[in-house]
Design a protein around this motif. Structure first.
Motif, PDB file in Angstrom:
ATOM      1  N   ARG A 211      24.335 -26.765  25.788  1.00 27.76           N
ATOM      2  CA  ARG A 211      23.746 -27.759  26.571  1.00 27.76           C
ATOM      3  C   ARG A 211      22.858 -25.871  27.728  1.00 27.76           C
ATOM      4  NH1 ARG A 211      28.109 -29.228  30.001  1.00 27.76           N
ATOM      5  NH2 ARG A 211      26.726 -30.229  31.716  1.00 27.76           N
ATOM      6  N   ILE A 212      21.792 -25.842  27.158  1.00 26.20           N
ATOM      7  CA  ILE A 212      21.361 -24.827  27.584  1.00 26.20           C
ATOM      8  C   ILE A 212      19.349 -25.050  27.449  1.00 26.20           C
ATOM      9  CG2 ILE A 212      20.398 -22.447  26.981  1.00 26.20           C
ATOM     10  CD1 ILE A 212      23.388 -22.941  26.741  1.00 26.20           C
ATOM     11  N   THR A 213      18.797 -24.964  28.923  1.00 25.68           N
ATOM     12  CA  THR A 213      18.363 -25.245  28.935  1.00 25.68           C
ATOM     13  C   THR A 213      17.111 -24.289  29.878  1.00 25.68           C
ATOM     14  OG1 THR A 213      18.254 -27.787  28.645  1.00 25.68           O
ATOM     15  CG2 THR A 213      16.059 -27.624  30.170  1.00 25.68           C
ATOM     16  N   VAL A 214      15.483 -24.421  28.478  1.00 30.02           N
ATOM     17  CA  VAL A 214      14.635 -22.846  29.964  1.00 30.02           C
ATOM     18  C   VAL A 214      13.325 -24.641  31.000  1.00 30.02           C
ATOM     19  CG1 VAL A 214      13.287 -21.528  29.625  1.00 30.02           C
ATOM     20  CG2 VAL A 214      14.927 -21.710  28.398  1.00 30.02           C
ATOM     21  N   MET A 215      13.873 -23.467  31.975  1.00 30.27           N
ATOM     22  CA  MET A 215      12.501 -24.686  33.033  1.00 30.27           C
ATOM     23  C   MET A 215      11.642 -22.856  33.368  1.00 30.27           C
ATOM     24  SD  MET A 215      14.106 -26.256  36.032  1.00 30.27           S
ATOM     25  CE  MET A 215      13.029 -27.123  37.648  1.00 30.27           C
ATOM     26  N   VAL A 216      10.584 -22.719  33.325  1.00 29.28           N
ATOM     27  CA  VAL A 216       9.752 -22.020  33.871  1.00 29.28           C
ATOM     28  C   VAL A 216       8.563 -22.827  34.613  1.00 29.28           C
ATOM     29  CG1 VAL A 216       9.670 -21.344  31.716  1.00 29.28           C
ATOM     30  CG2 VAL A 216       7.933 -23.038  31.722  1.00 29.28           C
ATOM     31  N   GLY A 217       8.048 -22.208  35.923  1.00 32.39           N
ATOM     32  CA  GLY A 217       6.689 -21.908  36.917  1.00 32.39           C
ATOM     33  C   GLY A 217       6.195 -21.207  37.206  1.00 32.39           C
ATOM     34  N   SER A 218       5.659 -20.839  38.281  1.00 31.11           N
ATOM     35  CA  SER A 218       4.919 -19.651  38.579  1.00 31.11           C
ATOM     36  C   SER A 218       5.933 -19.579  40.138  1.00 31.11           C
ATOM     37  CB  SER A 218       3.616 -20.605  39.217  1.00 31.11           C
ATOM     38  OG  SER A 218       4.073 -21.326  40.248  1.00 31.11           O
ATOM     39  N   SER A 219       5.748 -18.415  40.589  1.00 31.30           N
ATOM     40  CA  SER A 219       7.300 -17.436  41.052  1.00 31.30           C
ATOM     41  C   SER A 219       6.373 -18.176  42.845  1.00 31.30           C
ATOM     42  CB  SER A 219       7.246 -16.336  41.022  1.00 31.30           C
ATOM     43  OG  SER A 219       5.885 -15.141  41.006  1.00 31.30           O
ATOM     44  N   PRO A 220       7.284 -18.251  43.694  1.00 31.51           N
ATOM     45  CA  PRO A 220       6.729 -17.913  45.061  1.00 31.51           C
ATOM     46  C   PRO A 220       5.614 -17.037  44.826  1.00 31.51           C
ATOM     47  CG  PRO A 220       8.594 -18.462  45.740  1.00 31.51           C
ATOM     48  CD  PRO A 220       8.544 -17.680  43.592  1.00 31.51           C
ATOM     49  N   PRO A 221       4.910 -16.951  46.049  1.00 36.38           N
ATOM     50  CA  PRO A 221       3.971 -15.998  46.387  1.00 36.38           C
ATOM     51  C   PRO A 221       4.659 -14.053  46.925  1.00 36.38           C
ATOM     52  CG  PRO A 221       2.861 -17.704  46.947  1.00 36.38           C
ATOM     53  CD  PRO A 221       3.941 -17.894  46.439  1.00 36.38           C
ATOM     54  N   GLU A 222       4.961 -14.412  47.950  1.00 35.01           N
ATOM     55  CA  GLU A 222       6.641 -13.457  48.093  1.00 35.01           C
ATOM     56  C   GLU A 222       7.394 -13.306  48.528  1.00 35.01           C
ATOM     57  OE1 GLU A 222       3.904 -13.135  52.412  1.00 35.01           O
ATOM     58  OE2 GLU A 222       2.439 -12.317  51.253  1.00 35.01           O
ATOM     59  N   PRO A 223       8.055 -13.597  47.403  1.00 29.68           N
ATOM     60  CA  PRO A 223      10.009 -13.842  47.479  1.00 29.68           C
ATOM     61  C   PRO A 223       9.800 -13.374  48.556  1.00 29.68           C
ATOM     62  CG  PRO A 223       8.860 -12.550  45.395  1.00 29.68           C
ATOM     63  CD  PRO A 223       7.688 -12.967  46.404  1.00 29.68           C
ATOM     64  N   SER A 224      11.246 -13.694  49.691  1.00 26.41           N
ATOM     65  CA  SER A 224      12.469 -12.394  50.324  1.00 26.41           C
ATOM     66  C   SER A 224      12.990 -12.032  48.805  1.00 26.41           C
ATOM     67  CB  SER A 224      12.217 -13.649  51.024  1.00 26.41           C
ATOM     68  OG  SER A 224      14.031 -14.728  50.172  1.00 26.41           O
ATOM     69  N   PRO A 225      13.703 -10.911  49.753  1.00 25.75           N
ATOM     70  CA  PRO A 225      15.227  -9.902  49.196  1.00 25.75           C
ATOM     71  C   PRO A 225      15.471 -10.897  48.522  1.00 25.75           C
ATOM     72  CG  PRO A 225      14.266  -8.924  50.943  1.00 25.75           C
ATOM     73  CD  PRO A 225      12.713 -10.437  50.865  1.00 25.75           C
ATOM     74  N   SER A 226      15.554 -11.895  49.110  1.00 23.77           N
ATOM     75  CA  SER A 226      17.056 -12.439  48.765  1.00 23.77           C
ATOM     76  C   SER A 226      17.158 -14.074  48.341  1.00 23.77           C
ATOM     77  CB  SER A 226      17.630 -13.892  49.544  1.00 23.77           C
ATOM     78  OG  SER A 226      17.285 -14.694  50.916  1.00 23.77           O
ATOM     79  N   PHE A 227      15.740 -13.998  47.726  1.00 24.65           N
ATOM     80  CA  PHE A 227      15.130 -15.337  46.180  1.00 24.65           C
ATOM     81  C   PHE A 227      15.715 -15.239  45.608  1.00 24.65           C
ATOM     82  CE2 PHE A 227      12.115 -16.031  42.889  1.00 24.65           C
ATOM     83  CZ  PHE A 227      12.313 -17.735  43.349  1.00 24.65           C
ATOM     84  N   VAL A 228      16.321 -14.308  44.819  1.00 25.63           N
ATOM     85  CA  VAL A 228      17.074 -14.210  42.930  1.00 25.63           C
ATOM     86  C   VAL A 228      17.910 -14.954  43.499  1.00 25.63           C
ATOM     87  CG1 VAL A 228      18.180 -13.356  41.107  1.00 25.63           C
ATOM     88  CG2 VAL A 228      15.994 -12.849  41.635  1.00 25.63           C
ATOM     89  N   ALA A 229      18.971 -13.742  45.165  1.00 25.45           N
ATOM     90  CA  ALA A 229      19.985 -14.702  45.188  1.00 25.45           C
ATOM     91  C   ALA A 229      21.189 -16.696  45.613  1.00 25.45           C
ATOM     92  CB  ALA A 229      20.976 -13.810  46.093  1.00 25.45           C
ATOM     93  N   GLU A 230      19.770 -17.073  46.533  1.00 32.49           N
ATOM     94  CA  GLU A 230      19.363 -18.416  46.394  1.00 32.49           C
ATOM     95  C   GLU A 230      19.414 -18.777  45.108  1.00 32.49           C
ATOM     96  OE1 GLU A 230      15.913 -20.728  49.650  1.00 32.49           O
ATOM     97  OE2 GLU A 230      15.784 -19.449  48.882  1.00 32.49           O
ATOM     98  N   ILE A 231      18.285 -18.585  44.611  1.00 28.74           N
ATOM     99  CA  ILE A 231      18.205 -19.578  42.937  1.00 28.74           C
ATOM    100  C   ILE A 231      19.680 -19.427  42.663  1.00 28.74           C
ATOM    101  CG2 ILE A 231      17.337 -19.678  40.363  1.00 28.74           C
ATOM    102  CD1 ILE A 231      15.002 -18.294  41.647  1.00 28.74           C
ATOM    103  N   ARG A 232      20.135 -18.300  42.444  1.00 37.10           N
ATOM    104  CA  ARG A 232      21.651 -18.530  41.716  1.00 37.10           C
ATOM    105  C   ARG A 232      22.429 -18.897  42.654  1.00 37.10           C
ATOM    106  NH1 ARG A 232      21.883 -13.693  38.593  1.00 37.10           N
ATOM    107  NH2 ARG A 232      20.326 -12.744  38.512  1.00 37.10           N
TER     108      ARG A 232
END
Length: 425
Positions: A211-232
């Motif tokens: 049950r693997i799915t890939v999701m794609v789109g644009s990244s935020p213009p100015e992601p915060s340093p904690s952006f990846v942690a927020e996604i996780r």
């Protein structure tokens, strides 16, 4: 435990004005100078203090006894180096020798993986207590207070040094894990299937078997340093595993073991930047996820042709736009999953659908064209929906079906007779 031991176990605040940027004691320290007699006694007792300390580690720290012999030996060496370095530091508190290199320099890097920071501080506390218990024997008369204060100061320096060692190790591991994760995501996008990819997948800690799915789109213009942690954090509520890749202006999520796809995709799409967000079809394993990624990226390129597309949108919902943009995978999917089942179902379903679409979605006109009752047309259109999963009574889905008919006819005409889908009435 005496009050002095409690103080020894608790490092002073980082904001202490007497601590320099590197944690070493400044030359302006008000610590009284060490006497020659006290230094001689300290040097002569280093071996005895080390032996006593190792015995206390064995008796007071259960986790220390359970370590492998090589780990126990390395930690014992750290404790001995800490005691020996204390003598040098006590003689010259403003010495440029940095205790982090002096005490922890001989410890293998692997210790930071097997020994937590909490346990490292417990070890420091036991060492400091062992030394502090011997202060009365090591210092004579007026030197006792000075030596006890030096033990407390030195314990603070070593605690800071330990925290620095673990912080550096964590930064190194985090940077390496990020690079490894980026390599895995890149390999998935390129369709790499090899033993190297499998070993990298195992190294990043991926556990989902399907049950693997890939999701794609644009990244935020100015992601915060904690952006990846927020996604996780957000993805952990819906998926068992997540890989995050940021390639320029694109954000890629590889999600494994999603429990509630509808809620997951809607919630995660809010973390993407402006523009369409597309998720590919489900894959059986991470090695096979490249097809999901390719479909998602093809859908992302074609999504602008459908201004009313939902956000997020499935790559399969964009089959017509993907075909028009030259995506061969979408053309094969339309033929395989719509045209062939429709033709194989027989009972005039493909002819009824073709007439219904070409006559402006009119049931009566279709019935007259085929010389059947309007209820027969309705029944056949319902069968089309049952066979293909797409409802011809809905304008968008009718467009998908019409595209599938066009693609199917072209594919069937280009193939030899024995490979064409069988037709029967």
């Amino acid at each position: 435990m005496p009050q002095s031991r409690t103080n020894a176990a608790t490092p002073a605040p980082l904001a202490s004005p007497k601590t320099t940027a590197r944690g070493a004691m400044p030359s302006s320290s008000k610590q009284p100078p060490a006497t020659a007699a006290t230094l001689d006694r300290l040097r002569s007792k280093i071996g005895a203090l080390s032996t006593t300390t190792l015995k206390r580690l064995e008796s007071e720290l259960p986790w220390y006894r359970s370590l492998r012999p090589d780990e126990r030996a390395a930690l014992g060496l750290v404790a001995q180096k800490g005691i020996a370095s204390f003598v040098t530091w006590y003689e010259r508190p403003a010495s440029p020798a940095w205790v982090m290199n002096d005490v922890f320099g001989t410890a293998p890097t692997e210790l930071t993986r097997s020994i937590s920071l909490q346990r490292a501080l417990q070890l420091i506390r036991v060492v400091v207590e062992a030394v502090e218990d011997q202060v009365g024997d090591l210092a004579g008369g007026s030197d006792e207070a000075s030596l006890r204060e030096a033990v407390l100061r030195y314990s603070r320096e070593v605690a800071f040094a330990a925290a620095d060692v673990y912080a550096r190790a964590a930064e190194t591991r985090g940077a390496w894990d990020t690079r490894l994760e980026a390599l895995v995501v890149d390999a998935i996008l390129r369709g790499e299937s090899s033993d190297a990819l499998r070993s990298r997948i195992a190294a990043v800690g991926w556990k989902s078997a399907g049950r693997i799915t890939v999701m794609v789109g644009s990244s935020p213009p100015e992601p915060s340093p904690s952006f990846v942690a927020e996604i996780r954090r957000a993805s952990s509520r819906f998926a068992d595993d997540t890989l995050v890749g940021i390639q320029g202006e694109r954000l890629i999520l590889v999600l494994g073991g999603i429990s509630d796809q509808g809620s997951a995709f809607i919630r995660l799409s809010e973390l993407f930047g402006p523009g369409p967000v597309v998720y590919g079809p489900e894959a059986k394993s991470l090695v096979e996820a490249s097809m999901s990624a390719q479909a998602a990226f093809a859908g992302l390129s074609a999504a602008r042709a459908w201004p009313g597309a939902p956000r997020p949108v499935a790559a399969n919902d964009l089959w017509p736009e993907r075909v028009m943009s030259g995506d061969d995978a979408a053309r094969r999917d339309l033929y395989k999953y719509i045209y062939v089942p429709l033709v194989n179902a027989g009972n005039g379903l493909s002819e009824t659908l073709s007439s219904y679409l070409s006559l402006g979605h009119s049931l009566e006109a279709t019935a007259r064209e085929l010389f059947v009752h309007a209820n027969t047309v309705r029944y056949r259109l319902r069968r089309v929906c049952d066979v293909t999963g797409w409802d011809p009574l809905l304008p968008r889905e009718a467009f998908v079906l019409q595209t599938a008919l066009v693609v199917g006819r072209l594919v069937a005409a280009s193939r030899p007779a024995q490979e064409r889908a069988p037709t029967r009435q």
